[in-house]
Design an enzyme around this catalytic site. Structure first.
Site, PDB file in Angstrom:
ATOM      1  CB  ILE A  66      -0.909  -0.010   1.255  1.00 52.06           C
ATOM      2  CG1 ILE A  66      -1.898   1.170   1.253  1.00 52.06           C
ATOM      3  CG2 ILE A  66      -0.118  -0.016   2.551  1.00 52.06           C
ATOM      4  CD1 ILE A  66      -2.942   1.091   2.397  1.00 52.06           C
ATOM      5  CB  SER A  67       1.012   4.376  -1.927  1.00 52.74           C
ATOM      6  OG  SER A  67       1.049   3.756  -3.185  1.00 52.74           O
ATOM      7  CG  HIS A  68       5.233   5.905   2.048  1.00 54.93           C
ATOM      8  ND1 HIS A  68       5.757   5.088   1.082  1.00 54.93           N
ATOM      9  CD2 HIS A  68       6.087   5.849   3.089  1.00 54.93           C
ATOM     10  CE1 HIS A  68       6.876   4.555   1.526  1.00 54.93           C
ATOM     11  NE2 HIS A  68       7.107   4.994   2.737  1.00 54.93           N
TER      12      HIS A  68
END
Ligand code: SAH
Length: 217
Positions: A66-68
Site C-alpha cells: 500500500i502506498s505511503h
C-alpha cells in the site's frame, strides 16, 4: 485478515496523521478530510493495525505494498480531483487510494493485474464506495470506458504508456511516477490537444514496478 472496526483510538491517530500530512505540505482541505473519513487500517492486515496511521508503506500480499499516506495525498493533490471527475486508476492494490478518490466524489475505474488483490473490493464495498474494478493490464488502460478526465498511475512505470495518453480527455491530467530503476520522477502530464502534452516534474518517489500482463493466483 483485516479489522473492519473503527474506534476512537483509530480516529485519534487519523487526526495526528492528517496534521503530519498538512505539515508535509498537503494543502487541499478536502483531501485531508477524506483521510479523516477513510480508515486506512481497514486496508491492512491486522498485524500492521497499530502502525496504520504512520507515514509508512506495508505489504498487502502478492509482493505488493500500500502506498505511503503522503504519496497518496500528494498524487491526489496533483490530480486536482473535482466532484464527478471520471478517473482511471492503474494499480488498485489495497483499494485505499481508490476509496480516497471515491470519497472526493470521483467516478472511479481501477485496474489491477494481480488477481489475488481483487479481494480489496470487499473493504471498498464495506465502506459503501462503488468504483468499477477491473482485472487487467494497466498498460492497455480501459478503452471501453474512455475518455477520462484524469488518470492516476500508482506503480512505477518505466515509460509513459502511450495507450493511456490516448484515453485521456483534452484538458485532462495524468499523474504518473516514471523511471526505469528503483526510483521514479513524479510527472503531471496535461493533454493540451489530441497530440500536444505538457509535462511537469514533482520530485522523486519509490513505487513497486508497473509490470506487463496479468497474474492469476
Ligand atoms: N493504489 C494502491 C497502490 C498499490 S501498489 C494502494 O493504495 O494500495 C501498486 C499496484 O499496482 C500493485 O497492486 C500492483 O500489482 C499494481 N500493478 C503493477 N503493474 C500493473 C499493471 N500493469 N496494471 C495494473 N496494475 C498494476
Amino acid at each position: 485478515m483485516q479489522h473492519l472496526k473503527d474506534t476512537f483510538k483509530h480516529k485519534g491517530k487519523r487526526k495526528l496523521l492528517i496534521e503530519k500530512l498538512a505539515d508535509m505540505g498537503i494543502k487541499d482541505q478536502r483531501i485531508l478530510e477524506a483521510f479523516d473519513v477513510v480508515p486506512r487500517h481497514f486496508f491492512l492486515d491486522t498485524a500492521f493495525e497499530d502502525q496504520a496511521y504512520t507515514n509508512m508503506a506495508f505489504q498487502i500480499g502478492a509482493g505488493q505494498t500500500i502506498s505511503h499516506p503522503f504519496t497518496v495525498a500528494f498524487q491526489t493533490e496533483l490530480l486536482e480531483v473535482k466532484k464527478g471527475d471520471k478517473i482511471l486508476e492503474i494499480g488498485t492494490g489495497s483499494g485505499f487510494q481508490t476509496s480516497i478518490l471515491c470519497e472526493l466524489g470521483a467516478k472511479v475505474y481501477s485496474i489491477e493485474r494481480q488477481s489475488e488483490l481483487l479481494s480489496s473490493k470487499h473493504v471498498i464495498h464495506h465502506l459503501n464506495y462503488n468504483p468499477k474494478l477491473f482485472f487487467g493490464d494497466g498498460y492497455k488502460g480501459n478503452a471501453l470506458n474512455a475518455p477520462y478526465d484524469k488518470i492516476l498511475v500508482t506503480c512505477g512505470a518505466p515509460e509513459i504508456p502511450q495507450e493511456l495518453l490516448k484515453q485521456l480527455k483534452v484538458n485532462g491530467v495524468m499523474v504518473i511516477p516514471v523511471g526505469e530503476g528503483v526510483e521514479q520522477k513524479m510527472l503531471k502530464i496535461t493533454k493540451q490537444a489530441e497530440t500536444a502534452f505538457t509535462k511537469e516534474e514533482f520530485g522523486t518517489f519509490k513505487f513497486v514496478p508497473m509490470l506487463e500482463r496479468t497474474v492469476k493466483k
